[in-house]
Design a protein around this motif. Structure first.
Motif, PDB file in Angstrom:
ATOM      1  N   LYS A  70      17.824  76.946  65.486  1.00 55.20           N
ATOM      2  CA  LYS A  70      17.536  76.761  66.912  1.00 55.20           C
ATOM      3  C   LYS A  70      16.680  75.524  67.143  1.00 55.20           C
ATOM      4  O   LYS A  70      16.983  74.686  68.001  1.00 55.20           O
ATOM      5  CB  LYS A  70      16.836  77.992  67.475  1.00 55.20           C
ATOM      6  CG  LYS A  70      16.376  77.779  68.919  1.00 55.20           C
ATOM      7  CD  LYS A  70      16.026  79.043  69.636  1.00 55.20           C
ATOM      8  CE  LYS A  70      15.626  78.743  71.073  1.00 55.20           C
ATOM      9  NZ  LYS A  70      15.545  79.943  71.912  1.00 55.20           N
ATOM     10  N   PHE A  71      15.606  75.376  66.362  1.00 50.80           N
ATOM     11  CA  PHE A  71      14.674  74.286  66.623  1.00 50.80           C
ATOM     12  C   PHE A  71      15.127  72.970  65.998  1.00 50.80           C
ATOM     13  O   PHE A  71      14.575  71.911  66.312  1.00 50.80           O
ATOM     14  CB  PHE A  71      13.275  74.685  66.179  1.00 50.80           C
ATOM     15  CG  PHE A  71      12.706  75.781  67.028  1.00 50.80           C
ATOM     16  CD1 PHE A  71      12.275  75.524  68.319  1.00 50.80           C
ATOM     17  CD2 PHE A  71      12.654  77.092  66.565  1.00 50.80           C
ATOM     18  CE1 PHE A  71      11.781  76.541  69.134  1.00 50.80           C
ATOM     19  CE2 PHE A  71      12.162  78.120  67.357  1.00 50.80           C
ATOM     20  CZ  PHE A  71      11.732  77.838  68.647  1.00 50.80           C
ATOM     21  N   THR A 277      25.522  76.444  69.660  1.00 50.20           N
ATOM     22  CA  THR A 277      26.286  76.041  70.836  1.00 50.20           C
ATOM     23  C   THR A 277      25.615  76.513  72.120  1.00 50.20           C
ATOM     24  O   THR A 277      25.492  75.762  73.097  1.00 50.20           O
ATOM     25  CB  THR A 277      27.720  76.613  70.765  1.00 50.20           C
ATOM     26  OG1 THR A 277      28.317  76.226  69.528  1.00 50.20           O
ATOM     27  CG2 THR A 277      28.565  76.092  71.922  1.00 50.20           C
ATOM     28  N   VAL A 278      25.170  77.777  72.136  1.00 47.58           N
ATOM     29  CA  VAL A 278      24.503  78.325  73.313  1.00 47.58           C
ATOM     30  C   VAL A 278      23.192  77.596  73.585  1.00 47.58           C
ATOM     31  O   VAL A 278      22.868  77.259  74.729  1.00 47.58           O
ATOM     32  CB  VAL A 278      24.262  79.844  73.153  1.00 47.58           C
ATOM     33  CG1 VAL A 278      23.352  80.374  74.255  1.00 47.58           C
ATOM     34  CG2 VAL A 278      25.586  80.586  73.166  1.00 47.58           C
ATOM     35  N   LYS A 283      20.177  73.841  76.918  1.00 48.40           N
ATOM     36  CA  LYS A 283      19.377  72.612  76.970  1.00 48.40           C
ATOM     37  C   LYS A 283      19.980  71.595  77.928  1.00 48.40           C
ATOM     38  O   LYS A 283      19.272  70.882  78.644  1.00 48.40           O
ATOM     39  CB  LYS A 283      19.281  72.018  75.559  1.00 48.40           C
ATOM     40  CG  LYS A 283      18.397  70.785  75.438  1.00 48.40           C
ATOM     41  CD  LYS A 283      18.353  70.313  73.985  1.00 48.40           C
ATOM     42  CE  LYS A 283      17.503  69.048  73.856  1.00 48.40           C
ATOM     43  NZ  LYS A 283      17.478  68.558  72.438  1.00 48.40           N
ATOM     44  N   ASP A 284      21.322  71.546  77.971  1.00 47.18           N
ATOM     45  CA  ASP A 284      22.026  70.602  78.845  1.00 47.18           C
ATOM     46  C   ASP A 284      22.252  71.131  80.246  1.00 47.18           C
ATOM     47  O   ASP A 284      22.850  70.457  81.088  1.00 47.18           O
ATOM     48  CB  ASP A 284      23.373  70.222  78.214  1.00 47.18           C
ATOM     49  CG  ASP A 284      23.217  69.502  76.877  1.00 47.18           C
ATOM     50  OD1 ASP A 284      22.123  68.938  76.642  1.00 47.18           O
ATOM     51  OD2 ASP A 284      24.169  69.532  76.068  1.00 47.18           O
ATOM     52  N   THR A 288      26.590  79.221  79.797  1.00 44.38           N
ATOM     53  CA  THR A 288      26.690  79.709  78.410  1.00 44.38           C
ATOM     54  C   THR A 288      27.583  80.933  78.267  1.00 44.38           C
ATOM     55  O   THR A 288      28.073  81.220  77.179  1.00 44.38           O
ATOM     56  CB  THR A 288      25.284  80.063  77.879  1.00 44.38           C
ATOM     57  OG1 THR A 288      24.691  81.039  78.749  1.00 44.38           O
ATOM     58  CG2 THR A 288      24.390  78.837  77.829  1.00 44.38           C
ATOM     59  N   ALA A 289      27.805  81.658  79.352  1.00 43.39           N
ATOM     60  CA  ALA A 289      28.585  82.900  79.274  1.00 43.39           C
ATOM     61  C   ALA A 289      30.010  82.696  78.770  1.00 43.39           C
ATOM     62  O   ALA A 289      30.526  83.557  78.040  1.00 43.39           O
ATOM     63  CB  ALA A 289      28.603  83.591  80.642  1.00 43.39           C
TER      64      ALA A 289
END
Length: 411
Positions: A70-71, A277-278, A283-284, A288-289
């Motif tokens: 994630k980070f 990806t989520v 972030k963008d 996301t769903a």
């Protein structure tokens, strides 16, 4: 060779990783099938216990892997370097503590699980620190979406475990459980391929920025709690059956669990693709769903096919995979596959919520995971009852995940 290179150039990294995961899962299945056929139900019970401990270890390692993944998407530059070094230090410390505890309590583990000796737990404990170090490696590859290297580390671990264990079982007259434990521990060493040790610094200790440190600690705590619930839900049944039932029944149940979990192992592939990806889409500022719906659709379709196959051809599947000695489990196969399918689908929802930093689903999973243990503890007069109470718990878990999703209108 030229034709192979041309084909590989047309294959995307994501497709390569998905193919690699299918190969790894296939290799792991062959590994378990070989153990089941070579050892027979009674001895396979101890080997299956070690495989279950490996699954538990993989869930613990996922805390480090998912946090790093994630980070890796969020951080960059010096902050990413500081974070990566922090994760390696935490992984080694946690691995050493866990390994030492397993070695120290090896006699107690032998008594609780009714095994022949404690050496298998000692060998397994020695390899644990390597696994957590390897998990941070994989998280780096996953977050950077370097699926080629991520695929390679899973391949080296799986093939080394398969070949080393098979070779030792065939040519070395040691106790089978000891050999299985040794093969697992050595495979962690091979799983470190590839590693870039040059970027790791254990002497340079630089703190993260306060806001990032809090964000990291919250996510690690949340993920660790969820992975703990995963351990409970996915492995408590095998461990409790090993405790409550005799060696024959425990071995038979282990074969049932291995076949029925095929849906979960394939779903894991989509989890690896889902999280980065989520996080990137969040972030963008993108929805996301749709990613969630796509992967839930894939797993649901796969689940229906596997459960139907287990319902229509249970004896054929069990005899082909494990042999006639395990055929008494045929009637339970579709039920176990159904329970695992429900868990696999709810698991996609859970990792989606984790990607978005939602805490309540973790609490729900924890409560329902504990309810599964309680149900098995009180209702275990037969293997049939053990499977059926799990179906009840998994239905409740999936309904809870769906209600949370719809009420919060996550996009």
């Amino acid at each position: 060779m030229t034709a192979i290179r041309l084909v590989l150039k047309k294959v995307s990294p994501e497709q390569l990783f998905m193919g690699s995961v299918l190969l790894v899962n296939g290799g792991n299945y062959i590994y378990n099938l070989i153990l089941g056929r070579l050892l027979g139900p009674e001895s396979f019970a101890e080997a299956a216990l070690l495989v279950t401990l490996l699954l538990i270890l993989s869930f613990l390692g996922m805390t480090f892997q998912l946090a790093t993944a994630k980070f890796a998407v969020i951080f960059s530059g010096e902050e990413w370097s500081n974070f990566r070094n922090l994760m390696y230090r935490l992984a080694i410390i946690f691995g050493l503590v866990t390994g030492v505890l397993m070695i120290f309590f090896s006699k107690d583990l032998q008594s609780f699980f009714n095994t022949d000796n404690a050496a298998m737990f000692i060998i397994f404990g020695i390899g644990i620190p390597l696994y957590f170090f390897m998990s941070v490696n994989r998280g780096t590859f996953q977050g950077n979406q370097d699926f080629r290297k991520l695929s390679l580390t899973y391949q080296t671990e799986m093939w080394s475990r398969l070949l080393l264990t098979l070779g030792l079982l065939l040519f070395v007259p040691w106790q089978p459980a000891f050999i299985v434990a040794l093969g697992i521990a050595l495979s962690f060493l091979f799983g470190l391929i590839p590693s870039n040790f040059k970027v790791i610094s254990f002497t340079k200790i630089t703190a993260l920025q306060p806001k990032n440190a809090k964000r990291v600690s919250n996510f690690i705590l949340l993920t660790a709690c969820y992975e703990f619930t995963q351990i409970i839900i996915n492995n408590s049944d095998v461990l409790l059956v090993k405790h409550y039932f005799n060696e024959l029944d425990a071995g038979l149940y282990a074969s049932l669990a291995l076949i029925g979990r095929v849906v979960y192992f394939v779903a894991w592939m989509f989890v690896m693709l889902l999280l980065p990806t989520v996080v990137q889409k969040q972030k963008d500022g993108e929805p996301t769903a749709p990613i969630l719906f796509k992967y839930v659709g894939y797993i649901s379709l796969l689940s229906v096919c596997i459960v139907m196959a287990c319902y229509l051809f249970p004896e054929l599947i069990i005899s082909l995979m494990f042999g006639e000695a395990y055929i008494s489990m045929a009637g339970l196969l579709w039920q176990y596959a159904f329970a695992t399918s429900l868990f696999a689908i709810s698991n996609i929802f859970a990792y989606y919520f984790l990607s978005l930093d939602h805490y309540i689903p973790v609490i729900l999973s924890g409560l329902l995971g504990l309810s599964q243990i309680i149900l098995v503890v009180f209702f275990h007069t037969s293997l049939e009852m053990v499977v059926q109470v799990q179906i009840i718990a998994m239905v409740a878990l999936l309904v809870a995940q769906l209600l949370y999703f719809t009420q919060n209108k996550l996009i």
